[in-house]
Structures are given as C-alpha cells and as structure tokens.
Design an enzyme around this catalytic site. Sequence first.
Site, PDB file in Angstrom:
ATOM      1  N   LYS A  80       0.828  -1.210   0.000  1.00  0.00           N
ATOM      2  CA  LYS A  80       0.000   0.000   0.000  1.00  0.00           C
ATOM      3  C   LYS A  80       0.864   1.263   0.000  1.00  0.00           C
ATOM      4  O   LYS A  80       0.615   2.196  -0.766  1.00  0.00           O
ATOM      5  CB  LYS A  80      -0.893   0.000   1.248  1.00  0.00           C
ATOM      6  CG  LYS A  80      -1.588   1.321   1.502  1.00  0.00           C
ATOM      7  CD  LYS A  80      -2.430   1.288   2.744  1.00  0.00           C
ATOM      8  CE  LYS A  80      -1.724   1.626   4.028  1.00  0.00           C
ATOM      9  NZ  LYS A  80      -1.423   3.052   4.235  1.00  0.00           N
ATOM     10  N   ASN A  81       1.891   1.274   0.864  1.00  0.00           N
ATOM     11  CA  ASN A  81       2.651   2.515   1.030  1.00  0.00           C
ATOM     12  C   ASN A  81       3.606   2.795  -0.130  1.00  0.00           C
ATOM     13  O   ASN A  81       4.186   3.877  -0.221  1.00  0.00           O
ATOM     14  CB  ASN A  81       3.416   2.509   2.357  1.00  0.00           C
ATOM     15  CG  ASN A  81       2.469   2.676   3.541  1.00  0.00           C
ATOM     16  OD1 ASN A  81       1.284   2.959   3.350  1.00  0.00           O
ATOM     17  ND2 ASN A  81       2.981   2.485   4.740  1.00  0.00           N
ATOM     18  N   CYS A  84      -4.538  12.672  13.406  1.00  0.00           N
ATOM     19  CA  CYS A  84      -5.242  11.415  13.170  1.00  0.00           C
ATOM     20  C   CYS A  84      -5.109  10.555  14.418  1.00  0.00           C
ATOM     21  O   CYS A  84      -4.483  10.965  15.397  1.00  0.00           O
ATOM     22  CB  CYS A  84      -4.731  10.712  11.924  1.00  0.00           C
ATOM     23  SG  CYS A  84      -3.178   9.882  12.132  1.00  0.00           S
ATOM     24  N   ARG A 127       0.347  14.700  13.313  1.00  0.00           N
ATOM     25  CA  ARG A 127       1.181  14.336  12.157  1.00  0.00           C
ATOM     26  C   ARG A 127       1.431  15.579  11.319  1.00  0.00           C
ATOM     27  O   ARG A 127       0.728  15.854  10.350  1.00  0.00           O
ATOM     28  CB  ARG A 127       0.499  13.224  11.355  1.00  0.00           C
ATOM     29  CG  ARG A 127       0.427  11.930  12.152  1.00  0.00           C
ATOM     30  CD  ARG A 127      -0.241  10.835  11.400  1.00  0.00           C
ATOM     31  NE  ARG A 127       0.586  10.252  10.365  1.00  0.00           N
ATOM     32  CZ  ARG A 127       0.195   9.217   9.610  1.00  0.00           C
ATOM     33  NH1 ARG A 127      -0.988   8.682   9.798  1.00  0.00           N
ATOM     34  NH2 ARG A 127       0.986   8.733   8.677  1.00  0.00           N
ATOM     35  N   ILE A 157       3.126  18.403   8.728  1.00  0.00           N
ATOM     36  CA  ILE A 157       3.651  18.247   7.363  1.00  0.00           C
ATOM     37  C   ILE A 157       4.671  19.347   7.042  1.00  0.00           C
ATOM     38  O   ILE A 157       4.882  19.697   5.888  1.00  0.00           O
ATOM     39  CB  ILE A 157       2.547  18.190   6.296  1.00  0.00           C
ATOM     40  CG1 ILE A 157       1.729  19.463   6.279  1.00  0.00           C
ATOM     41  CG2 ILE A 157       1.646  16.993   6.439  1.00  0.00           C
ATOM     42  CD1 ILE A 157       1.141  19.671   4.896  1.00  0.00           C
ATOM     43  N   ASP A 164       4.814   0.535  12.005  1.00  0.00           N
ATOM     44  CA  ASP A 164       3.606  -0.115  11.486  1.00  0.00           C
ATOM     45  C   ASP A 164       3.490  -1.584  11.904  1.00  0.00           C
ATOM     46  O   ASP A 164       2.508  -2.240  11.582  1.00  0.00           O
ATOM     47  CB  ASP A 164       3.569  -0.007   9.949  1.00  0.00           C
ATOM     48  CG  ASP A 164       3.182   1.391   9.484  1.00  0.00           C
ATOM     49  OD1 ASP A 164       2.795   2.219  10.327  1.00  0.00           O
ATOM     50  OD2 ASP A 164       3.263   1.657   8.266  1.00  0.00           O
ATOM     51  N   ARG A 211      -8.523  -0.531   4.914  1.00  0.00           N
ATOM     52  CA  ARG A 211      -7.679   0.497   4.292  1.00  0.00           C
ATOM     53  C   ARG A 211      -6.352  -0.102   3.838  1.00  0.00           C
ATOM     54  O   ARG A 211      -5.734   0.420   2.907  1.00  0.00           O
ATOM     55  CB  ARG A 211      -7.376   1.618   5.302  1.00  0.00           C
ATOM     56  CG  ARG A 211      -8.570   2.510   5.600  1.00  0.00           C
ATOM     57  CD  ARG A 211      -8.106   3.692   6.400  1.00  0.00           C
ATOM     58  NE  ARG A 211      -6.827   4.153   5.868  1.00  0.00           N
ATOM     59  CZ  ARG A 211      -5.852   4.685   6.591  1.00  0.00           C
ATOM     60  NH1 ARG A 211      -6.003   4.865   7.870  1.00  0.00           N
ATOM     61  NH2 ARG A 211      -4.734   5.066   6.022  1.00  0.00           N
TER      62      ARG A 211
HETATM   63  C1  UD1 Z   1       4.361   6.735   6.358  1.00  0.00           C
HETATM   64  C2  UD1 Z   1       3.455   5.533   6.220  1.00  0.00           C
HETATM   65  C3  UD1 Z   1       2.939   5.104   7.583  1.00  0.00           C
HETATM   66  C4  UD1 Z   1       4.101   4.882   8.559  1.00  0.00           C
HETATM   67  C5  UD1 Z   1       5.027   6.091   8.580  1.00  0.00           C
HETATM   68  C6  UD1 Z   1       6.280   5.861   9.409  1.00  0.00           C
HETATM   69  C7  UD1 Z   1       2.472   5.937   4.038  1.00  0.00           C
HETATM   70  C8  UD1 Z   1       1.259   6.257   3.240  1.00  0.00           C
HETATM   71  N1  UD1 Z   1       2.334   5.912   5.378  1.00  0.00           N
HETATM   72  O1  UD1 Z   1       3.579   7.797   6.879  1.00  0.00           O
HETATM   73  O2  UD1 Z   1       2.215   3.885   7.406  1.00  0.00           O
HETATM   74  O3  UD1 Z   1       3.590   4.660   9.847  1.00  0.00           O
HETATM   75  O4  UD1 Z   1       5.452   6.420   7.240  1.00  0.00           O
HETATM   76  O5  UD1 Z   1       6.981   4.766   8.930  1.00  0.00           O
HETATM   77  O6  UD1 Z   1       3.528   5.656   3.504  1.00  0.00           O
HETATM   78  N2  UD1 Z   1       7.047  14.264  10.522  1.00  0.00           N
HETATM   79  C9  UD1 Z   1       7.313  15.583  10.807  1.00  0.00           C
HETATM   80  N3  UD1 Z   1       7.071  16.510   9.815  1.00  0.00           N
HETATM   81  C10 UD1 Z   1       6.621  16.158   8.572  1.00  0.00           C
HETATM   82  C11 UD1 Z   1       6.375  14.807   8.309  1.00  0.00           C
HETATM   83  C12 UD1 Z   1       6.598  13.870   9.308  1.00  0.00           C
HETATM   84  O7  UD1 Z   1       7.737  15.928  11.908  1.00  0.00           O
HETATM   85  O8  UD1 Z   1       6.441  17.039   7.720  1.00  0.00           O
HETATM   86  C13 UD1 Z   1       7.277  13.238  11.568  1.00  0.00           C
HETATM   87  C14 UD1 Z   1       6.029  12.423  11.893  1.00  0.00           C
HETATM   88  O9  UD1 Z   1       5.204  13.075  12.828  1.00  0.00           O
HETATM   89  C15 UD1 Z   1       6.635  11.142  12.403  1.00  0.00           C
HETATM   90  C16 UD1 Z   1       7.896  10.985  11.562  1.00  0.00           C
HETATM   91  O10 UD1 Z   1       8.194  12.295  11.054  1.00  0.00           O
HETATM   92  O11 UD1 Z   1       7.020  11.286  13.751  1.00  0.00           O
HETATM   93  C17 UD1 Z   1       7.771  10.025  10.433  1.00  0.00           C
HETATM   94  O12 UD1 Z   1       6.610  10.346   9.657  1.00  0.00           O
HETATM   95  P1  UD1 Z   1       6.520  10.033   8.111  1.00  0.00           P
HETATM   96  O13 UD1 Z   1       7.618   9.087   7.748  1.00  0.00           O
HETATM   97  O14 UD1 Z   1       6.414  11.294   7.362  1.00  0.00           O
HETATM   98  O15 UD1 Z   1       5.127   9.281   8.008  1.00  0.00           O
HETATM   99  P2  UD1 Z   1       4.126   9.284   6.786  1.00  0.00           P
HETATM  100  O16 UD1 Z   1       4.857   9.457   5.508  1.00  0.00           O
HETATM  101  O17 UD1 Z   1       2.982  10.176   7.095  1.00  0.00           O
END
Ligand code: UD1
Length: 426
Positions: free
Chosen positions: A22-23, A116, A121, A123, A307, A399
């Site tokens: 999925k990811n 969530c 989370r 960005i 995960d 999902r």
């Molecule tokens: C992806 C995966 C999710 C998995 C996660 C961590 C997908 C669709 N989802 O989520 O299943 O649990 O990786 O392996 O691929 N962070 C920040 N700022 C940002 C973005 C992230 O501080 O702009 C932090 C997050 O809060 C978290 C860490 O970085 O603590 C890792 O998050 P991230 O790797 O970005 O997760 P996702 O890509 O959302």
Amino acid sequence: MDRLVIEGGYRLHGEVTVSGAKNAALPIMTAALLAETPSIIHNVPDLRDTRMMAEVLRALGAKVEFENSTLKVDPSTFSITEAPYDMVRKMRASVYVLAPMVTRLGEARVSLPGGCAIGARPIDLHLRGLESLGADVKLEHGYIVARNEKMQGGEVLLTGPNGSSVGATANTLMMAVLTPGTTTIRGAAKEPEIIDLVGYLKAMGAQIDGAGTSTLKIEGVSKLKGVKYSIIPDRIEAGTFFAAAAITEGDCRVHGAKLDQLESVIDKMGEMGVYISAENGSVRVACDGPPRAASFRTLPYPGFPTDMQAQFMALLCLADGQSVITETIYPDRFIHVSEFVRMGAKVTLSPGQAIVQGVPKLSGAPVMASDLRASAALVVAGLAADGVTDIHRVYHIDRGYERIEEKLQGLGANIRRVQTPRPVMD
Ligand code: UD1
C-alpha cells in the site's frame, strides 16, 4: 458497518501470499500524474486507500481504470489544482498530489490534513521540500497554497524530530524530478517504498541517484513518460502474517515476503524463539510454544517499523516475561493497549513506552478498531484468545489489508466478516 468475528485457538498452517505494498502504491499512483502519457501499474492492492487514491486522481481530471490489481492512469487530462478538505481528511496520502500539481500545472491548493488517531502528524517537512525548490508557499484558511515561480533545484534536509520522513521524502522527490537543476535531499527516508518510487520515476525517465541511502541526488528533466511498472510486495502485511503464525503456535509459509526488507522484525522474532527462514522462495514461520519476552524500539527503516508495533505487542502479551516497547516515531500510538487490556493483557503505559507483562491467556471480547495497524493487532490477538473476539469498525483494516479474512481462513483461522445493519432511526 462490518465486523470481524474470530473464534480463537486455531493453529495457523499452510500458505499465504502477500499483496502489493500500500505505502509504495499510493505515491506511485500519484507519480503517474507527473508523466505526459499513460502508465500501467501492476500488483496494486485492492484496498480502501488505493480505491480512494484512484478517486483522487479522477477528481483531478485523470482517467483511471482499476481492475484485477492493475491500474491504468492516463494523466493527459490532469488539470485540477485543488485537493479539498474532504479528500485529504479521509486519506493523508492525498497530500502527495502537491508534487504533480505544482510541477505540471504550476499551482496547488491542498487542504492541510490535520491530526489522526495515531497522534499529531505535522507536514512541515513537506513544506520545507517545496520551499527549498523555490516554490512560493502560503498557508491560507487551512490550505497549503503553492505556486511554481521559477522553481529551481536546491538542497534540503528532511530530518524531523523523530528522524526521516517517508512522506516528505516522496513528495520532495516527486517535485524535484521535474524541477530544473540539481536537487540534493539529505536525511532522506531509506524505506523500501521510497526505493520502489525511485524505481518507477527512473523508469519514466527521471535522473535520481542514492535510493536506499540518506542522500538523494536528482537532476531535473523537462518531461517524463508513462511506463509499465509492478509494485513491491507489502512487508507490513508479511510481518502481520508472521505475528499471526507465531501467536497461534502455527507453521506457515508466506509467499512474497522479502527477508532483506524485514531484518529488524526477523531478528526480533529470533530473539522471541520463533523459527523463521527463507525456504524455496517463501518465508517459513513456525513456533511451538509461547514466545519469549523481547524489547524493541520503533525507528525509521532499517529499524523496527512503527507499522508493526501493535501486532508485535499482541504477540508479546502472551510472552513468557516482561517486554518494553518504545515508540519513537509516533509516541502516542498506543490506542490498541486499552483494547488488549479488555482482553486480559497486562500492559502499562508511560509517555512513548509500553511495558508488557506476558500472561498465559487472552480472552475474547468485543473490541473496537481505532486505526489500520491497531485493527490488524486486534485480529492477531483474537486468533489466539480464548473464545470469541468481535472486532468493530473494521473499515480501518480494509484500508490496508486485502481480503484479510479470506487469507486467514486459508490458513485455518476461524474468522468471518459480519455485516451489522445500520440502526433505523424514527
Ligand atoms: C508513512 C506511512 C505510515 C508509517 C510512517 C512511518 C504511508 C502512506 N504511510 O507515513 O504507514 O507509519 O510512514 O513509517 O507511507 N514528521 C514531521 N514533519 C513532517 C512529516 C513527518 O515531523 O512534515 C514526523 C512524523 O510526525 C513522524 C515521523 O516524522 O514522527 C515520520 O513520519 P513520516 O515518515 O512522514 O510518516 P508518513 O509518511 O505520514
């Protein structure tokens, strides 16, 4: 709303095949919009999230067909530059559309996703990626508004307080491939799903070096072409079957699981006394007694995946001894604990950490799924519990797991999906 009803106590045995990841599929589906001609993507898992992403691409003007794990995306009619709140709220990965909107259409208006169930989370790193390539970025009324004002390659560090970010790496990479000049991403995520995205982008004509390391170098090109591509197998689904086999003291072969992408999980299973080995192209997992206690901390790849944390906690609830689980990626990702406790588990929480004291038995109970991996963990726990576990809100599991109950039935589990009629209000 569907429920999953499991009668525990059946040893899993036999063979199961994992679906596409999925990811990896979600960013690759979005990346199809970066090309000018159609892509055909194979091994796309049929999930709520991939169907939703197909809807997102259609809403942006692309033509999409999705049948038998094959997705055809024709991006020639991609023309819409807005991703509204309702779209992004339902699936955070919708923020990936920022990259094709800004680079191919010149502007983007994408809703901020919000929090969530697994915690805050942010960005900010996605936005840092955009800004470092020279985009004009504003936050207005809950939306990211970005314009491509002569974007140019640049340097960006994408490490946040909890390490690298998969999503920000994917988004920045997708922007950089069509941005003139050289972009260097430092602190890049090394996850296999990022390597798969790089594979797809390179097949389309992108120039990228360093996949699988923390530094990615991208030389922008002026256009990309659609290609045929096949998504890698889902390592998290594979790991979930490992946990299910082990907790039932079963003996299963998991086809499609790649041991080299699951090293941290496999090391931990070895420590827990679970037999695991690659045999004739598949992975055999067998266990003939309760696992030994083992402690772990979640980390970015190649560390132990967040995960898989909840599914392994289910297994450790029945271990001989005490385990400590430290969650460094999403310190609040412990909502499943209260449901495990209702099933008789002994788990205590402190900030970012769970202490699991193994018990000889879990007892089946009605429980509530709160997020995707938590629901998978409740299924794992239910497979070994005494009596019946009735899992509500299984739309979360749909999902990310394709035909989960059918696959588990094939391994001998007593699990069925039950549709609860919606209450009629007068
Ligand atoms: C992806 C995966 C999710 C998995 C996660 C961590 C997908 C669709 N989802 O989520 O299943 O649990 O990786 O392996 O691929 N962070 C920040 N700022 C940002 C973005 C992230 O501080 O702009 C932090 C997050 O809060 C978290 C860490 O970085 O603590 C890792 O998050 P991230 O790797 O970005 O997760 P996702 O890509 O959302």
